[in-house]
Design a protein around this motif. Structure first.
Motif, PDB file in Angstrom:
ATOM      1  N   LEU A   1      70.626  14.618  35.018  1.00 26.26           N
ATOM      2  CA  LEU A   1      72.335  14.001  34.957  1.00 26.26           C
ATOM      3  C   LEU A   1      72.495  13.423  33.717  1.00 26.26           C
ATOM      4  O   LEU A   1      73.817  13.441  33.186  1.00 26.26           O
ATOM      5  N   SER A   2      71.605  12.812  32.919  1.00 27.67           N
ATOM      6  CA  SER A   2      71.785  12.461  31.651  1.00 27.67           C
ATOM      7  C   SER A   2      71.999  13.490  30.687  1.00 27.67           C
ATOM      8  O   SER A   2      72.249  13.313  29.334  1.00 27.67           O
TER       9      SER A   2
ATOM     10  N   ALA B   1      66.762  12.510  44.546  1.00 24.53           N
ATOM     11  CA  ALA B   1      65.090  12.483  44.564  1.00 24.53           C
ATOM     12  C   ALA B   1      64.629  12.593  45.595  1.00 24.53           C
ATOM     13  O   ALA B   1      63.805  13.230  46.245  1.00 24.53           O
TER      14      ALA B   1
ATOM     15  N   CYS C   1      65.828  13.796  38.264  1.00 19.59           N
ATOM     16  CA  CYS C   1      67.363  13.520  38.604  1.00 19.59           C
ATOM     17  C   CYS C   1      67.950  13.002  37.349  1.00 19.59           C
ATOM     18  O   CYS C   1      69.106  13.353  37.068  1.00 19.59           O
ATOM     19  N   PHE C   2      67.179  11.748  37.097  1.00 22.53           N
ATOM     20  CA  PHE C   2      67.841  11.085  35.823  1.00 22.53           C
ATOM     21  C   PHE C   2      67.997  11.933  34.437  1.00 22.53           C
ATOM     22  O   PHE C   2      69.087  11.944  33.958  1.00 22.53           O
TER      23      PHE C   2
ATOM     24  N   GLY D   1      76.604  17.149  40.245  1.00 22.17           N
ATOM     25  CA  GLY D   1      76.525  15.777  39.745  1.00 22.17           C
ATOM     26  C   GLY D   1      77.074  15.466  38.555  1.00 22.17           C
ATOM     27  O   GLY D   1      77.619  14.485  38.052  1.00 22.17           O
TER      28      GLY D   1
ATOM     29  N   ALA E   1      62.746  11.300  41.037  1.00 15.53           N
ATOM     30  CA  ALA E   1      63.798  10.529  40.431  1.00 15.53           C
ATOM     31  C   ALA E   1      63.913  10.622  38.932  1.00 15.53           C
ATOM     32  O   ALA E   1      65.109  10.439  38.564  1.00 15.53           O
TER      33      ALA E   1
ATOM     34  N   TYR F   1      73.601   8.788  44.293  1.00 13.91           N
ATOM     35  CA  TYR F   1      73.493  10.398  43.946  1.00 13.91           C
ATOM     36  C   TYR F   1      72.103  10.600  43.330  1.00 13.91           C
ATOM     37  O   TYR F   1      71.281  11.617  43.880  1.00 13.91           O
ATOM     38  N   ILE F   2      71.468   9.826  42.258  1.00 13.21           N
ATOM     39  CA  ILE F   2      70.291  10.090  41.886  1.00 13.21           C
ATOM     40  C   ILE F   2      69.038   9.919  43.059  1.00 13.21           C
ATOM     41  O   ILE F   2      68.294  10.739  43.040  1.00 13.21           O
TER      42      ILE F   2
END
Lengths: 415, 281
Positions: A347-348, A325, A343-344, A380, A340, A320-321
């Motif tokens: 999502l975190s 990205a 995205c990380f 996400g 990327a 998904y990441i």
């Protein structure tokens, strides 16, 4: 307790719909959309007002700088060409420009025409509906980018209240969706995983049945369901396994005939009396070890005890990441690492806000980018919740194993 | 360095235009344009490349140890202010790795600390509550001097030793107390930061709430004015406040779990969503 139910069946029905899985999702989406409108209304005018304020602060400073610069040139008259005067002028000009830069940054005016807000060729409102939507999503998921943040008193108060209501709602919805999606994922995984494995077993069953037929006992009912339903006698299963092993070796002797007749008498008698429906077979643990189990039986049992391995869930998250990205990299023109990273961090739920889609307002598609960003975030979060739900058992088991290995946990007392 | 470029530009312009007629008006116009361009350049550089106007020789820069410590804490607690954020590719990759290890670690740590604090708080609450109860209900306390028959047959006798024992097993800290505790912590932080940073109370409580809920906008952060008094200490204090506040929240989660579940079930039954024998969700 019964009275409210009798009096308000409609009310109860509405509540039931609201709190079902679909209802919760709908509520969250509605909450975000409403939040977009609310914050847009609260902060839009203020944005323009801030622009005007900074503009009116900036202009006098700019004029002062220009005058100082000109004054330097006048003072030196026509003597621009001599070396010493040039040196002096350069020093003075540099100091003027440095002051100018510091003041510009302090005021924060970026040269936009404040009266053209929202019009053609004018600056685009940051607090549009899409911007407000993105903001609301970041609040209730606790990401909190901060690239736009409420500046009015009312905006901040409403933000606090919005968070206090929205964060538990979001957590509830995520927990719900996570478990539903985890079930679906397990089901799909079982089907994919088992289909490859079960086809082999089906062939074995067919082979053994053929051997049975060739064993001449007409009294055997080769109906699978009936055979499986005979769970009363362990002897039957042992006969079964005996016959199985014998059929695999392919030898037939007189003892086999004797056993056949004996068991056939048993089972046939029982088989005639008892016609067990197929679904009863699902609950027979005795026959778990037998290959002659029904294919569906095995599937169901496997589903109940199936755990998706940790690597698969990690691959899902990583996928998904990665997908995000690529998507944002293409649409926003970021390089791959930046996308990327975005995205990380999103999502975190860390959410720095230094890299956010839809903030490049020269791009006419900014609103669409904001919308897509919000959808990406919500989806996400759901996928993360599903993966957590899937990973829980695995992680607990692994943590226990590590604890045992490290000697932290005693073998008898596990926490 | 763009400033030198601008200066050079201005001087060359002056030299050129000096020779022409009416050089004053022309020059004024040119100076105007140059300054405005320079301003746009400043703004663009700040926005795109995150240059904050500080030159290398002047100050220590944004990434001092204290602000990096705060940054690391905001990463592992997923608050993520963003007022300082890595710009180099290496920094970003290391941030990702750091977060992957740090976030579960922090969650584990907070859960543990929350457990310990919750146990301690329950004990404390039990003692205080019991002390109040004991003093309030003093006359009811009876002590039967070792008469076996009466002692066995009398469940109503509450000896001094029994009273403290009973609540230990069934201590429920009420949810309202926990909420009050959190609100008090936010307010205390608001007062502290308002005093130190010259904010008003609303801004201070807004900051504390946004931080403790791990939303973390980063639009207002204490200690960011690096010229102000005790900037480094402020950052460290902010980090401490953060960590303590999150532990407090973990403790409150632990304390109110049962209570919240029971209340939700009750609410669900009232609304008719949940059957009596079912469990919600």
């Amino acid at each position: 307790m019964g009275a409210p139910r009798k009096n308000h069946p409609l009310c109860r029905k509405i509540m039931k719909i609201l709190f079902s899985h679909v209802g919760l999702c709908g509520m969250v989406i509605l909450y975000c959309v409403a939040g977009g409108f609310i914050f847009e209304h609260l902060e839009k005018n203020n944005e323009q007002q801030i622009c005007y304020d900074s503009y009116y602060e900036y202009i006098p400073m700019e004029n002062k700088t220009i005058n100082s610069t000109l004054k330097i040139f006048y003072d030196y008259g026509g003597a621009v060409t001599t070396a010493e005067t040039r040196e002096l002028m350069i020093i003075q000009l540099q100091s003027i420009l440095q002051t100018f830069r510091d003041n510009t940054l302090a005021i924060g005016y970026d040269g936009r025409s404040c009266n053209l807000y929202g019009k053609e060729n004018g600056p685009v409102y940051e607090w549009s509906w899409a911007g407000g939507l993105m903001f609301s999503v970041t609040v209730i998921t606790t990401i909190g980018y901060g690239h736009i943040a409420p500046k009015t008193v009312w905006g901040r108060l409403v933000c606090i209240a919005y968070a206090v209501l929205g964060i538990p709602l979001m957590l509830l919805c995520l927990a719900n969706i996570g478990s539903v999606m985890a079930d679906v994922f397990r089901f799909i995984y079982a089907k994919i995983c088992c289909c490859g494995g079960c086809r082999r077993k089906k062939k074995d069953n067919v082979v053994k049945m053929k051997h049975f037929d060739s064993n001449k006992s007409r009294q055997w009912t080769v109906d699978k369901s009936n055979i499986i339903a005979e769970d009363r006698h362990a002897s039957v299963s042992t006969e079964f396994s005996n016959l199985k092993s014998r059929s695999s070796t392919g030898s037939m002797d007189s003892s086999e005939d004797r056993l056949d007749s004996k068991s056939s008498k048993n089972t046939f008698g029982i088989g005639k009396v008892k016609i067990v429906p197929l679904n009863v077979t699902k609950k027979n643990p005795l026959f778990m070890n037998d290959d002659s189990d029904d294919e569906d039986d095995e599937d169901d049992l496997d589903e109940q005890k199936i755990t998706v391995p940790l690597t698969i869930t990690i691959i899902v998250i990583g996928g998904y990441i990665f997908g995000g990205a690529i998507l944002f990299g293409l649409w926003e023109g970021w390089d791959w690492l930046q996308a990327a990273y975005f995205c990380f961090i999103t999502l975190s739920t860390i959410g720095f806000g230094d890299v956010v889609p839809g903030t490049d307002f020269d791009n006419p598609q900014a609103q669409g980018q904001l919308l897509l960003g919000s959808i990406y975030v919500l989806f996400g979060m759901a996928i993360l919740s599903m993966c957590f739900s899937l990973m829980q058992d695995e992680i607990l088991a692994k943590a226990r194993w590590i604890g045992l290995k490290l000697g932290i946990i005693d073998k008898e007392t596990e926490d | 360095n763009s400033r030198e470029k601008v200066v050079g530009q201005l001087i060359s312009l002056a030299v050129e235009l000096q020779r022409t007629e009416r050089w004053i008006e022309n020059f004024t116009g040119e100076v105007n344009r140059t300054i405005i361009d320079h301003q746009e350049f400043i703004h663009r550089t700040t926005k795109d490349r995150g240059w904050d106007g500080i030159e290398g020789e002047d100050e220590e820069g944004l990434w001092t140890f204290a602000s990096s410590l705060l940054y690391a804490i905001t990463v592992t607690t997923t608050i993520g202010y963003g007022h300082v954020a890595p710009k180099t590719p290496e920094g970003r990759i290391v941030t990702i790795g750091y977060a992957v290890v740090g976030i579960p670690l922090t969650l584990l740590c907070l859960t543990n600390i929350g457990d310990v604090m919750a146990t301690g708080f329950r004990l404390l609450y039990g003692k205080i509550c019991c002390g109040v109860c004991c003093t309030l209900f003093k006359p009811r306390r009876r002590r039967i001097p070792g008469d076996p028959e009466k002692g066995l047959a009398g469940p109503m006798v509450t000896t001094e030793e029994e009273q403290p024992d009973k609540p230990k097993e069934v201590i429920h800290v009420p949810t309202s107390l926990c909420l009050l505790l959190i609100a008090a912590y936010i307010f205390a932080g608001a007062m502290l930061f308002a005093m130190w940073e010259q904010w008003d109370i609303l801004t201070g409580s807004y900051f504390c709430f946004i931080t403790l809920s791990t939303i973390g906008f980063g639009d207002i952060v204490p200690g960011m004015d690096s010229n102000a008094w005790a900037a480094e200490e402020k950052l460290v204090l902010c980090a401490l406040y953060l960590v303590l506040g999150l532990s407090l929240i973990a403790m409150c989660f632990n304390l109110v779990q049962e209570d919240v579940k029971a209340k939700c079930r009750w609410l669900g039954m009232k609304l008719g969503i949940v059957e009596k024998h079912e469990t919600p969700l």
